[in-house]
Design a protein around this motif. Structure first.
Motif, PDB file in Angstrom:
ATOM      1  N   GLU A  88      14.358  71.659  22.917  1.00 48.39           N
ATOM      2  CA  GLU A  88      14.128  70.286  22.481  1.00 48.39           C
ATOM      3  C   GLU A  88      13.369  70.237  21.153  1.00 48.39           C
ATOM      4  OE1 GLU A  88      14.899  70.339  26.789  1.00 48.39           O
ATOM      5  OE2 GLU A  88      13.544  71.433  25.479  1.00 48.39           O
ATOM      6  N   LYS A 274      25.351  73.412  36.993  1.00 49.20           N
ATOM      7  CA  LYS A 274      25.953  72.192  36.453  1.00 49.20           C
ATOM      8  C   LYS A 274      27.230  71.787  37.177  1.00 49.20           C
ATOM      9  CE  LYS A 274      23.100  71.396  33.020  1.00 49.20           C
ATOM     10  NZ  LYS A 274      22.318  70.147  32.900  1.00 49.20           N
ATOM     11  N   LEU A 483      20.409  77.624  26.491  1.00 40.90           N
ATOM     12  CA  LEU A 483      19.745  76.446  27.050  1.00 40.90           C
ATOM     13  C   LEU A 483      20.158  75.179  26.303  1.00 40.90           C
ATOM     14  CD1 LEU A 483      16.117  77.747  27.696  1.00 40.90           C
ATOM     15  CD2 LEU A 483      17.881  77.305  29.383  1.00 40.90           C
ATOM     16  N   SER A 484      20.261  75.267  24.981  1.00 42.71           N
ATOM     17  CA  SER A 484      20.683  74.100  24.203  1.00 42.71           C
ATOM     18  C   SER A 484      22.109  73.694  24.548  1.00 42.71           C
ATOM     19  CB  SER A 484      20.566  74.399  22.712  1.00 42.71           C
ATOM     20  OG  SER A 484      19.232  74.670  22.343  1.00 42.71           O
ATOM     21  N   SER A 486      23.627  74.284  27.415  1.00 41.55           N
ATOM     22  CA  SER A 486      23.628  73.749  28.776  1.00 41.55           C
ATOM     23  C   SER A 486      23.123  72.314  28.817  1.00 41.55           C
ATOM     24  CB  SER A 486      22.771  74.637  29.684  1.00 41.55           C
ATOM     25  OG  SER A 486      22.651  74.095  30.974  1.00 41.55           O
ATOM     26  N   LYS A 487      22.117  72.006  27.991  1.00 38.59           N
ATOM     27  CA  LYS A 487      21.562  70.654  27.955  1.00 38.59           C
ATOM     28  C   LYS A 487      22.302  69.734  26.989  1.00 38.59           C
ATOM     29  CE  LYS A 487      16.908  72.201  29.197  1.00 38.59           C
ATOM     30  NZ  LYS A 487      15.484  72.239  28.796  1.00 38.59           N
ATOM     31  N   LYS A 488      23.330  70.275  26.335  1.00 35.09           N
ATOM     32  CA  LYS A 488      24.147  69.513  25.376  1.00 35.09           C
ATOM     33  C   LYS A 488      23.287  68.940  24.249  1.00 35.09           C
ATOM     34  CE  LYS A 488      27.651  68.301  28.813  1.00 35.09           C
ATOM     35  NZ  LYS A 488      28.412  67.213  29.482  1.00 35.09           N
TER      36      LYS A 488
END
Length: 524
Positions: A88, A274, A483-484, A486-488
């Motif tokens: 983030e 997911k 991670l980026s 996966s979190k879009k």
């Protein structure tokens, strides 16, 4: 006007110094709280000696309660506080506005939740680096707003991006007292591009944070002098032979190969969470229950009276790393009948319960691989760098102990006998594996700053470079990139290797000619 501009610049440097000092104080206060909670758990477990069932309940329910508390508290106060926060922050630094991730409630929830997570100990096997970088950026954002309000000068707003970049460097420096690797981490991981004007502020704030962290540790009695956090005693006369450079390169290849397996498992578990309907429902409604169930499984596996005795489960995160970096050969120590192995004096004695460190290290690597991947799915504030660093140290330790055994406990040169130093291989393995997982070179410098071992600078850097080359082959995403994805979250791929422009830009976008006017641009 020139005088006013000079005063503004001086005030900004005061803000940078305040950022380093305040972040270091928060880091020290967190470590102090976690240490007291861990000692309470160890004391309670020791008081129940002789009662196997009660010890099992103490060993499992203590981290389960803390993990459930971390999840429920952070999720109820601020749902954005789970995870490391590094993806983030990278997105924010790239120009995307995400105010919720820099809010005061997020700061409070993440700080308290991270204390509970770390107090669960090596059972959960999670760290503080990533979340603390996020905490540091939140502190930096509020310091920037405070300076703007107090001075009432609009030009200060222009330094917000610089303040966040500096805060990312301070976060690492305040965790380990390592300012140089903190700046390099900020350059490699956090910034899609690094402005040279932020170079000196990063070093200044990181130095303030590292010095404050060391001073607080010394005044509290945790350290006697201002020394490295994990001080080692490697031989400086002949730290390694020239031919060992090739062996360090082989260790880098091994760490790179294992990192590919770890990154594959990590991407698979993220995709599985997911897409699995049951887990989606549980994680959307009962996050605390999911954390409790996973941590109970991990704690049951690491129970010292069962399989945990072959994983050095009684040691904390810091004790694990300190024992793995020990320069003595465990095989020679375990076969020496005159040596009485006392856990208080020799923490590495936990690694040889049966006199065979190869079995313990191998079992530790096998079990911690899937346990760490599973722990990454917990919806609570947690860091993932330090566990990966320790895992790499275990790979290097096993490699070094095996080399010492093959070379008959020493390398002979004429009539002089110089034993192999397994601790040096553990240090190189820690840097190589963590660097390969994150696709960075800063762990090589971090390893030197953590231990103060400049003698192994060349082999550590070589092993890290080789591991990075293998991990980057095939353009696999790094841990933070995964991670980026996966979190879009919007992110730029690592620019340390060539990336086709089609993987960054959308090839199906409109095409305009040079002679296109405003009407054609609006139509497109």
């Amino acid at each position: 006007l020139c005088l006013v501009g000079s005063v503004l610049k001086i005030d900004i440097w005061y803000c940078f110094a305040a950022l380093g000092i305040l972040t270091a104080f928060l880091s020290f206060l967190m470590d102090l709280s976690v240490a007291k909670l861990l000692r309470a758990h160890q004391w309670l477990y020791s008081q129940l000696e002789g009662h196997c069932l009660l010890q099992f309940l103490c060993w499992t329910l203590y981290p389960v309660s803390l993990s459930a508390l971390s999840t429920s508290f952070s999720q109820s106060i601020c749902p954005f506080s789970a995870g490391s926060g590094v993806p983030e922050v990278r997105t924010i630094l790239s120009g995307v506005d995400m105010p919720h991730y820099l809010s005061l409630t997020n700061l409070f929830a993440k700080y308290v939740g991270l204390i509970c997570t770390l107090a669960a100990g090596s059972t959960v096997f999670l760290g503080k680096v990533g979340p603390f970088v996020h905490l540091s950026t939140m502190v930096g954002a509020y310091l920037n707003q405070l300076c703007t309000v107090l001075r009432g000068v609009k030009e200060v707003i222009l330094t917000e991006g610089a303040m966040l970049v500096v805060a990312a460097a301070v976060g690492v420096a305040s965790c380990f007292g390592a300012p140089i690797s903190g700046v390099l981490f900020s350059v490699e991981v956090m910034s899609s591009h690094f402005a040279l004007k932020d170079y000196c502020p990063c070093f200044f704030a990181a130095a303030c944070g590292a010095l404050t962290f060391h001073l607080l540790s010394m005044w509290s009695g945790e350290q006697e002098t201002l020394r490295a956090l994990f001080q080692t005693s490697f031989s400086e006369d002949l730290p390694f032979y020239p031919l060992e450079i090739l062996v360090f390169a082989i260790l880098g290849l091994l760490c790179g190969a294992v990192s590919c397996v770890y990154l594959f498992c990590h991407r698979w578990i993220l995709l599985f969470i997911k897409t699995n309907k049951i887990l989606i429902k549980v994680l959307s409604t009962e996050k605390a229950l999911y954390s409790a169930m996973v941590v109970f499984l991990l704690a049951s596996v690491t129970f010292p009276l069962s399989a945990g005795q072959y994983m050095a489960s009684k040691l904390t995160i810091k004790q694990l790393l300190s024992s793995l970096l020990d320069s003595r050969q465990w095989t020679s120590q375990s076969h020496n009948a005159s040596v009485v192995l006392q856990p208080n004096l020799c923490p590495w004695s936990e690694w040889i319960p049966s006199g065979n460190p190869y079995l313990t290290l191998g079992f530790f690597l096998f079990m911690k691989l899937w346990m760490l991947v599973l722990a990454c799915t917990l919806p609570l504030p947690a860091g993932y760098f330090m566990p990966v660093f320790i895992y790499g140290a275990a790979i290097g330790r096993l490699f070094g102990e095996g080399l010492a055994f093959v070379s008959l406990n020493g390398v002979y040169l004429g009539q002089d006998r110089n034993p192999i130093n397994p601790g040096g291989y553990a240090l190189a393995g820690a840097a190589a594996f963590s660097g390969a997982v994150t696709h960075t070179l800063s762990p090589a410098l971090l390893a030197l700053e953590l231990t103060g071992q400049s003698t192994h600078a060349a082999p550590i850097l070589l092993a890290t470079l080789v591991a990075n080359a293998l991990a980057r082959s095939g353009q696999r995403p790094s841990f933070y990139d995964a991670l980026s994805i996966s979190k879009k979250l919007p992110h730029l791929p690592s620019l340390l290797f060539s990336v086709p422009i089609g993987k960054v830009l959308d090839p199906g976008g409109p095409v305009l000619e040079r002679t296109a006017g405003p009407t054609e641009i609006q139509q497109r």
